[in-house]
Design a protein around this motif. Sequence first.
Motif, short mmCIF file in Angstrom:
data_model
loop_
_atom_site.label_atom_id
_atom_site.label_comp_id
_atom_site.label_asym_id
_atom_site.label_seq_id
_atom_site.Cartn_x
_atom_site.Cartn_y
_atom_site.Cartn_z
N VAL A 47 0.84 -1.21 0.00
CA VAL A 47 0.00 0.00 0.00
C VAL A 47 0.86 1.25 0.00
O VAL A 47 0.57 2.22 -0.71
N LYS A 48 1.94 1.23 0.77
CA LYS A 48 2.85 2.38 0.79
C LYS A 48 3.43 2.62 -0.60
O LYS A 48 3.45 3.75 -1.09
N ARG A 52 2.25 5.84 -2.98
CA ARG A 52 3.20 6.83 -3.50
C ARG A 52 3.10 6.96 -5.01
O ARG A 52 3.14 8.06 -5.55
N ALA A 53 2.97 5.83 -5.69
CA ALA A 53 2.86 5.86 -7.16
C ALA A 53 1.56 6.56 -7.57
O ALA A 53 1.56 7.36 -8.51
N ALA A 54 0.47 6.29 -6.88
CA ALA A 54 -0.81 6.93 -7.19
C ALA A 54 -0.72 8.44 -6.95
O ALA A 54 -1.23 9.24 -7.74
N TRP A 55 -0.06 8.84 -5.87
CA TRP A 55 0.11 10.26 -5.56
C TRP A 55 0.95 10.96 -6.64
O TRP A 55 0.63 12.06 -7.07
N ALA A 61 -0.85 14.49 -13.37
CA ALA A 61 -2.06 14.73 -14.15
C ALA A 61 -2.74 16.03 -13.78
O ALA A 61 -3.48 16.59 -14.59
N LEU A 62 -2.50 16.54 -12.60
CA LEU A 62 -3.18 17.72 -12.10
C LEU A 62 -2.98 18.93 -13.02
O LEU A 62 -3.91 19.70 -13.23
N ASP A 73 -8.00 5.95 -8.27
CA ASP A 73 -6.89 5.04 -7.93
C ASP A 73 -6.45 5.23 -6.48
O ASP A 73 -6.26 4.26 -5.74
N GLY A 74 -6.28 6.47 -6.07
CA GLY A 74 -5.88 6.75 -4.70
C GLY A 74 -6.90 6.25 -3.69
O GLY A 74 -6.54 5.68 -2.65
N ALA A 75 -8.16 6.45 -3.98
CA ALA A 75 -9.22 5.98 -3.08
C ALA A 75 -9.23 4.46 -3.00
O ALA A 75 -9.39 3.88 -1.91
#
Length: 155
Positions: A47-48, A52-55, A61-62, A73-75
Motif C-alpha cells: 500500500v505504501k 506513492r505511485a498513485a500520488w 495529471a493535475l 486510484d488513490g481511493a
Amino acid sequence: MPAALFVAFIVVPLAELYVISRVGGWIGLPATLVILLAVSVAGAWLVKREGRAAWRRFREALGARVPTVEVVDGALVLIGGTLLLTPGFLTDAVGLALVIPPSRALANRAVRSRVRHSFGLGPARGTPRRVRATEDPIDVEVVDIRRNGPGPPAD
C-alpha cells in the motif's frame, strides 16, 4: 439497518471468523496467525508503494487535466490498504485486488462507469445526459441585439 451496513458489520466478520477457524483447523492456530500477520505486513508495504505511485500520477495529471482516474486510484489504494490491515483472509483477498495495479484498473473503470451512470452520462465518456420525460424542454427565443431597426443585421 441498510443492507450494506448489515453485510459490512455482520456478514463479513462472521464469514472471516468461519474462514479463519477452517484454515486454523487445517494448518493450526500458530501458522494461521503467522500468515495473517505476514499478509498485513506485506500489504502495508504494498500500500505504501502503490500509494506513492498513485500520488505521483495524481500530481503529474493535475496540471494537464482533471485527474479522475488518479483520484479513484488513490481511493481504491486507501480502501484496499484498510482491508489488508483488517485481520482475515476474505478482506485480505479483496484488499489485495484493490492494491495490485491490474485488478485496481478494472475496479477503477467500474467505479468511474458507475459514477458516470449515476450522473446520467451513460456508458460512454462524455455522453450527454438525456432529458427525462418528466422534464420540460427549455423554450428559447433568440433576439439579435446588434440590429438597429428594420433591415439586415449589422455585422
